[in-house]
Design a protein around this motif. Structure first.
Motif, PDB file in Angstrom:
ATOM      1  N   ILE A  37       0.835  -1.209   0.000  1.00 32.54           N
ATOM      2  CA  ILE A  37       0.000   0.000   0.000  1.00 32.54           C
ATOM      3  C   ILE A  37       0.864   1.251   0.000  1.00 32.54           C
ATOM      4  O   ILE A  37       0.609   2.240  -0.696  1.00 32.54           O
ATOM      5  CB  ILE A  37      -0.961  -0.021   1.216  1.00 32.54           C
ATOM      6  N   GLY A  38       1.970   1.245   0.775  1.00 28.36           N
ATOM      7  CA  GLY A  38       2.873   2.406   0.834  1.00 28.36           C
ATOM      8  C   GLY A  38       3.498   2.711  -0.504  1.00 28.36           C
ATOM      9  O   GLY A  38       3.565   3.863  -0.944  1.00 28.36           O
ATOM     10  N   LEU A  39       3.963   1.640  -1.187  1.00 21.98           N
ATOM     11  CA  LEU A  39       4.573   1.860  -2.499  1.00 21.98           C
ATOM     12  C   LEU A  39       3.546   2.394  -3.496  1.00 21.98           C
ATOM     13  O   LEU A  39       3.844   3.273  -4.329  1.00 21.98           O
ATOM     14  CB  LEU A  39       5.190   0.562  -3.019  1.00 21.98           C
ATOM     15  N   GLY A  40       2.329   1.908  -3.417  1.00 18.49           N
ATOM     16  CA  GLY A  40       1.277   2.381  -4.327  1.00 18.49           C
ATOM     17  C   GLY A  40       0.961   3.854  -4.114  1.00 18.49           C
ATOM     18  O   GLY A  40       0.835   4.637  -5.053  1.00 18.49           O
ATOM     19  N   CYS A  41       0.859   4.286  -2.835  1.00 19.40           N
ATOM     20  CA  CYS A  41       0.590   5.699  -2.536  1.00 19.40           C
ATOM     21  C   CYS A  41       1.731   6.594  -3.011  1.00 19.40           C
ATOM     22  O   CYS A  41       1.530   7.688  -3.543  1.00 19.40           O
ATOM     23  CB  CYS A  41       0.354   5.888  -1.030  1.00 19.40           C
ATOM     24  N   LEU A  42       2.973   6.096  -2.777  1.00 19.71           N
ATOM     25  CA  LEU A  42       4.137   6.872  -3.202  1.00 19.71           C
ATOM     26  C   LEU A  42       4.138   7.077  -4.720  1.00 19.71           C
ATOM     27  O   LEU A  42       4.443   8.164  -5.229  1.00 19.71           O
ATOM     28  CB  LEU A  42       5.421   6.166  -2.751  1.00 19.71           C
ATOM     29  N   GLY A  43       3.758   6.068  -5.479  1.00 26.69           N
ATOM     30  CA  GLY A  43       3.713   6.191  -6.931  1.00 26.69           C
ATOM     31  C   GLY A  43       2.663   7.191  -7.377  1.00 26.69           C
ATOM     32  O   GLY A  43       2.875   7.991  -8.287  1.00 26.69           O
ATOM     33  N   ILE A  44       1.495   7.190  -6.710  1.00 28.65           N
ATOM     34  CA  ILE A  44       0.426   8.130  -7.073  1.00 28.65           C
ATOM     35  C   ILE A  44       0.852   9.568  -6.797  1.00 28.65           C
ATOM     36  O   ILE A  44       0.647  10.482  -7.603  1.00 28.65           O
ATOM     37  CB  ILE A  44      -0.866   7.775  -6.303  1.00 28.65           C
ATOM     38  N   VAL A  45       1.477   9.781  -5.615  1.00 23.17           N
ATOM     39  CA  VAL A  45       1.941  11.122  -5.259  1.00 23.17           C
ATOM     40  C   VAL A  45       2.987  11.612  -6.264  1.00 23.17           C
ATOM     41  O   VAL A  45       2.982  12.769  -6.711  1.00 23.17           O
ATOM     42  CB  VAL A  45       2.497  11.133  -3.827  1.00 23.17           C
ATOM     43  N   GLY A  46       3.895  10.747  -6.640  1.00 26.37           N
ATOM     44  CA  GLY A  46       4.921  11.126  -7.612  1.00 26.37           C
ATOM     45  C   GLY A  46       4.314  11.504  -8.957  1.00 26.37           C
ATOM     46  O   GLY A  46       4.723  12.466  -9.599  1.00 26.37           O
ATOM     47  N   LEU A  47       3.293  10.729  -9.370  1.00 29.82           N
ATOM     48  CA  LEU A  47       2.626  11.029 -10.635  1.00 29.82           C
ATOM     49  C   LEU A  47       1.948  12.392 -10.588  1.00 29.82           C
ATOM     50  O   LEU A  47       2.020  13.188 -11.543  1.00 29.82           O
ATOM     51  CB  LEU A  47       1.596   9.931 -10.928  1.00 29.82           C
ATOM     52  N   ILE A  48       1.294  12.711  -9.455  1.00 27.60           N
ATOM     53  CA  ILE A  48       0.636  14.019  -9.311  1.00 27.60           C
ATOM     54  C   ILE A  48       1.663  15.150  -9.370  1.00 27.60           C
ATOM     55  O   ILE A  48       1.453  16.195 -10.000  1.00 27.60           O
ATOM     56  CB  ILE A  48      -0.166  14.064  -7.998  1.00 27.60           C
ATOM     57  N   VAL A  50       4.581  15.149 -10.885  1.00 30.98           N
ATOM     58  CA  VAL A  50       5.075  15.288 -12.259  1.00 30.98           C
ATOM     59  C   VAL A  50       4.064  16.033 -13.115  1.00 30.98           C
ATOM     60  O   VAL A  50       4.398  16.934 -13.901  1.00 30.98           O
ATOM     61  CB  VAL A  50       5.390  13.891 -12.848  1.00 30.98           C
ATOM     62  N   ILE A  51       2.776  15.690 -12.977  1.00 27.95           N
ATOM     63  CA  ILE A  51       1.730  16.380 -13.744  1.00 27.95           C
ATOM     64  C   ILE A  51       1.683  17.861 -13.386  1.00 27.95           C
ATOM     65  O   ILE A  51       1.525  18.739 -14.245  1.00 27.95           O
ATOM     66  CB  ILE A  51       0.364  15.710 -13.490  1.00 27.95           C
ATOM     67  N   GLY A  52       1.835  18.185 -12.083  1.00 31.07           N
ATOM     68  CA  GLY A  52       1.827  19.590 -11.655  1.00 31.07           C
ATOM     69  C   GLY A  52       2.992  20.378 -12.249  1.00 31.07           C
ATOM     70  O   GLY A  52       2.850  21.536 -12.679  1.00 31.07           O
ATOM     71  N   ILE A  53       4.174  19.762 -12.302  1.00 29.55           N
ATOM     72  CA  ILE A  53       5.355  20.446 -12.872  1.00 29.55           C
ATOM     73  C   ILE A  53       5.139  20.723 -14.356  1.00 29.55           C
ATOM     74  O   ILE A  53       5.413  21.813 -14.870  1.00 29.55           O
ATOM     75  CB  ILE A  53       6.627  19.607 -12.645  1.00 29.55           C
ATOM     76  N   ILE A  54       4.615  19.721 -15.082  1.00 29.63           N
ATOM     77  CA  ILE A  54       4.370  19.899 -16.518  1.00 29.63           C
ATOM     78  C   ILE A  54       3.350  21.002 -16.758  1.00 29.63           C
ATOM     79  O   ILE A  54       3.494  21.871 -17.628  1.00 29.63           O
ATOM     80  CB  ILE A  54       3.900  18.579 -17.146  1.00 29.63           C
ATOM     81  N   LEU A  57       4.904  24.425 -16.211  1.00 30.12           N
ATOM     82  CA  LEU A  57       5.772  24.831 -17.319  1.00 30.12           C
ATOM     83  C   LEU A  57       4.947  25.352 -18.492  1.00 30.12           C
ATOM     84  O   LEU A  57       5.224  26.404 -19.059  1.00 30.12           O
ATOM     85  CB  LEU A  57       6.647  23.657 -17.763  1.00 30.12           C
ATOM     86  N   PHE A  58       3.902  24.619 -18.894  1.00 25.71           N
ATOM     87  CA  PHE A  58       3.070  25.055 -20.020  1.00 25.71           C
ATOM     88  C   PHE A  58       2.311  26.325 -19.680  1.00 25.71           C
ATOM     89  O   PHE A  58       2.151  27.207 -20.509  1.00 25.71           O
ATOM     90  CB  PHE A  58       2.102  23.941 -20.414  1.00 25.71           C
ATOM     91  N   GLY A  59       1.841  26.445 -18.449  1.00 26.75           N
ATOM     92  CA  GLY A  59       1.115  27.654 -18.044  1.00 26.75           C
ATOM     93  C   GLY A  59       2.018  28.874 -18.052  1.00 26.75           C
ATOM     94  O   GLY A  59       1.639  29.960 -18.477  1.00 26.75           O
TER      95      GLY A  59
END
Length: 205
Positions: A37-48, A50-54, A57-59
């Motif tokens: 469960i911890g690894l799954g949450c960590l992956g979701i947070v990382g994905l969010i 990355v999406i925020g950084i992208i 940049l575009f904004g």
């Protein structure tokens, strides 16, 4: 007394004792549900993240492009006044205006008589003045006479004449366009005469 049971041979170094089974193999370690469960949450947070950084940049690029376009539109709409070619501004002429006195002198003719002229048997000083087409009579009072007429450019001459009546001493003058002519008479019935004639080039002599 002897033992009833025979002695068993002792096991050698590193061997299992007789009659005991070997050590069973250790079972593989199981991954606990918490770690999964911890690894799954960590992956979701990382994905969010990355999406925020992208998105940021575009904004940022979009905002900078909009501000650049807005600046370009403002620059095109309001051109700098410094680009205006020099020398296009109209300047008022510094030519001095003619003074009212000179203007009046150019538009009028002035006649004068002054001096001493006692009255004779025929009366006081006899004065005539004007032009070739306009002759008038003047009156001598308190030792002087002065009159003005509007300037007629078609006139051939302007003059003033004053005749003594037996005695006296007088002066006379006529002024046209800043030019003055003078005359003098003394004693008897002498005549003081001053005249200005129109020249061929428009002047007065």
């Amino acid at each position: 007394m002897s033992n009833q049971y025979p002695q068993q041979p002792q096991p050698g170094w590193g061997q299992q004792p007789y009659g005991q089974p070997p050590f069973p193999p250790q079972p593989p370690k199981k991954t606990g549900p918490g770690k999964i469960i911890g690894l799954g949450c960590l992956g979701i947070v990382g994905l969010i993240v990355v999406i925020g950084i992208i998105g940021a940049l575009f904004g940022g690029n979009s905002d900078s492009k909009k501000s650049s376009d807005s600046n370009n539109v403002k620059a095109a709409a309001s051109p700098s006044t410094s680009s205006k070619p020099a020398g296009t501004a109209k300047t008022k002429s510094s030519k001095p205006k003619a003074s009212p006195t000179k203007k009046a002198e150019k538009e009028t003719v002035v006649f004068k008589v002054w001096g001493t002229a006692p009255a004779g048997a025929l009366g006081s000083l006899d004065i005539t003045y004007g032009s070739d087409s306009d002759t008038r009579k003047g009156t001598f009072k308190n030792g002087k006479f002065e009159a003005t007429l509007p300037l007629n450019k078609d006139a051939m001459y302007y003059n003033v004449m004053a005749q003594l009546q037996g005695s006296g001493d007088i002066n006379c003058s006529v002024t046209v366009g800043g030019k003055t002519k003078r005359g003098h008479a003394s004693g008897g019935y002498n005549i003081c005469n001053a005249q200005l004639s129109s020249g061929l080039l428009g002047g007065w002599d």
